[in-house]
Design a protein around this motif. Structure first.
Motif, PDB file in Angstrom:
ATOM      1  N   LEU A 182     -41.047  56.376 -28.454  1.00  0.00           N
ATOM      2  CA  LEU A 182     -41.694  55.107 -28.122  1.00  0.00           C
ATOM      3  C   LEU A 182     -42.330  54.450 -29.342  1.00  0.00           C
ATOM      4  O   LEU A 182     -42.852  53.345 -29.244  1.00  0.00           O
ATOM      5  N   CYS A 183     -42.292  55.120 -30.475  1.00  0.00           N
ATOM      6  CA  CYS A 183     -42.976  54.639 -31.677  1.00  0.00           C
ATOM      7  C   CYS A 183     -42.013  54.093 -32.722  1.00  0.00           C
ATOM      8  O   CYS A 183     -42.188  54.315 -33.921  1.00  0.00           O
ATOM      9  N   THR A 184     -41.015  53.382 -32.269  1.00  0.00           N
ATOM     10  CA  THR A 184     -40.101  52.720 -33.197  1.00  0.00           C
ATOM     11  C   THR A 184     -40.644  51.327 -33.500  1.00  0.00           C
ATOM     12  O   THR A 184     -41.450  50.779 -32.739  1.00  0.00           O
ATOM     13  N   VAL A 185     -40.191  50.752 -34.589  1.00  0.00           N
ATOM     14  CA  VAL A 185     -40.633  49.407 -34.958  1.00  0.00           C
ATOM     15  C   VAL A 185     -40.309  48.421 -33.833  1.00  0.00           C
ATOM     16  O   VAL A 185     -41.154  47.608 -33.441  1.00  0.00           O
ATOM     17  N   THR A 186     -39.110  48.524 -33.296  1.00  0.00           N
ATOM     18  CA  THR A 186     -38.709  47.612 -32.222  1.00  0.00           C
ATOM     19  C   THR A 186     -39.616  47.758 -31.004  1.00  0.00           C
ATOM     20  O   THR A 186     -40.100  46.765 -30.454  1.00  0.00           O
ATOM     21  N   ARG A 187     -39.843  48.987 -30.592  1.00  0.00           N
ATOM     22  CA  ARG A 187     -40.681  49.236 -29.410  1.00  0.00           C
ATOM     23  C   ARG A 187     -42.117  48.807 -29.645  1.00  0.00           C
ATOM     24  O   ARG A 187     -42.759  48.228 -28.775  1.00  0.00           O
ATOM     25  N   LEU A 188     -42.650  49.075 -30.835  1.00  0.00           N
ATOM     26  CA  LEU A 188     -44.027  48.671 -31.146  1.00  0.00           C
ATOM     27  C   LEU A 188     -44.149  47.149 -31.177  1.00  0.00           C
ATOM     28  O   LEU A 188     -45.141  46.590 -30.702  1.00  0.00           O
ATOM     29  N   ALA A 189     -43.150  46.472 -31.720  1.00  0.00           N
ATOM     30  CA  ALA A 189     -43.157  45.001 -31.736  1.00  0.00           C
ATOM     31  C   ALA A 189     -43.182  44.451 -30.316  1.00  0.00           C
ATOM     32  O   ALA A 189     -43.918  43.504 -30.016  1.00  0.00           O
ATOM     33  N   GLU A 190     -42.393  45.058 -29.434  1.00  0.00           N
ATOM     34  CA  GLU A 190     -42.384  44.620 -28.032  1.00  0.00           C
ATOM     35  C   GLU A 190     -43.729  44.897 -27.371  1.00  0.00           C
ATOM     36  O   GLU A 190     -44.259  44.051 -26.651  1.00  0.00           O
ATOM     37  N   GLU A 191     -44.271  46.071 -27.603  1.00  0.00           N
ATOM     38  CA  GLU A 191     -45.534  46.476 -26.982  1.00  0.00           C
ATOM     39  C   GLU A 191     -46.686  45.548 -27.364  1.00  0.00           C
ATOM     40  O   GLU A 191     -47.508  45.186 -26.528  1.00  0.00           O
ATOM     41  N   PHE A 192     -46.744  45.158 -28.638  1.00  0.00           N
ATOM     42  CA  PHE A 192     -47.866  44.358 -29.119  1.00  0.00           C
ATOM     43  C   PHE A 192     -47.534  42.877 -29.272  1.00  0.00           C
ATOM     44  O   PHE A 192     -48.355  42.110 -29.775  1.00  0.00           O
ATOM     45  N   VAL A 193     -46.338  42.497 -28.845  1.00  0.00           N
ATOM     46  CA  VAL A 193     -45.887  41.103 -28.840  1.00  0.00           C
ATOM     47  C   VAL A 193     -46.058  40.467 -30.229  1.00  0.00           C
ATOM     48  O   VAL A 193     -46.717  39.439 -30.389  1.00  0.00           O
ATOM     49  N   VAL A 194     -45.491  41.148 -31.215  1.00  0.00           N
ATOM     50  CA  VAL A 194     -45.460  40.647 -32.590  1.00  0.00           C
ATOM     51  C   VAL A 194     -44.044  40.861 -33.114  1.00  0.00           C
ATOM     52  O   VAL A 194     -43.227  41.505 -32.470  1.00  0.00           O
ATOM     53  N   THR A 195     -43.781  40.344 -34.296  1.00  0.00           N
ATOM     54  CA  THR A 195     -42.446  40.508 -34.865  1.00  0.00           C
ATOM     55  C   THR A 195     -42.273  41.912 -35.451  1.00  0.00           C
ATOM     56  O   THR A 195     -43.254  42.590 -35.767  1.00  0.00           O
ATOM     57  N   LYS A 196     -41.021  42.302 -35.604  1.00  0.00           N
ATOM     58  CA  LYS A 196     -40.723  43.590 -36.233  1.00  0.00           C
ATOM     59  C   LYS A 196     -41.230  43.601 -37.673  1.00  0.00           C
ATOM     60  O   LYS A 196     -41.699  44.636 -38.160  1.00  0.00           O
ATOM     61  N   ALA A 197     -41.171  42.460 -38.346  1.00  0.00           N
ATOM     62  CA  ALA A 197     -41.660  42.375 -39.727  1.00  0.00           C
ATOM     63  C   ALA A 197     -43.168  42.647 -39.776  1.00  0.00           C
ATOM     64  O   ALA A 197     -43.649  43.330 -40.690  1.00  0.00           O
TER      65      ALA A 197
END
Length: 122
Positions: free
Chosen positions: A60-75
């Motif tokens: 669950l701690c991938t960049v993609t998943r974290l971006a989705e979780e916190f509603v921010v960009t992958k960058a």
């Protein structure tokens, strides 16, 4: 039209009371995160990422998943992770696919998480 933040509506409508209570809790949570972030010279997002990574499984701690979780960009997530690694809060280990990696909390990261008022209140 119903307004969940109207005290009169809250007095007669349980859903309105719950919504208003959740909003107040969210406001307190954001304030605590900001205080903790400032105390550790981190951003609120970096603090939230540390808390999330420490309490969730690796997949669950991938960049993609974290971006989705916190509603921010992958960058934005990638930049925050880079800073957390540089400051010694996280470790980043490469996997077989060079584009992927796993994240781990360092002792410094664990100490920081343990010291947060959020964890102390639980």
């Amino acid at each position: 039209m119903h307004n969940a933040f109207d005290p009169h509506e809250q007095a007669t409508n349980l859903n309105a009371k719950i919504i208003a209570g959740l909003e107040r809790l969210s406001t307190v949570f954001r304030a605590v995160i900001q205080q903790q972030a400032k105390a550790n010279k981190l951003t609120p997002l970096q603090t939230q990422l540390l808390l999330f990574i420490a309490s969730h499984r690796e997949h669950l701690c991938t960049v993609t998943r974290l971006a989705e979780e916190f509603v921010v960009t992958k960058a934005t997530v990638s930049d925050s992770i880079r800073v957390l690694v540089e400051k010694g809060y996280l470790t980043k280990q490469a996997k077989a696919d060079p584009r992927t990696f796993s994240l781990g909390i360092t002792p410094k990261g664990s100490d920081t998480i343990s010291a947060t008022a959020i964890n102390s209140a639980v």
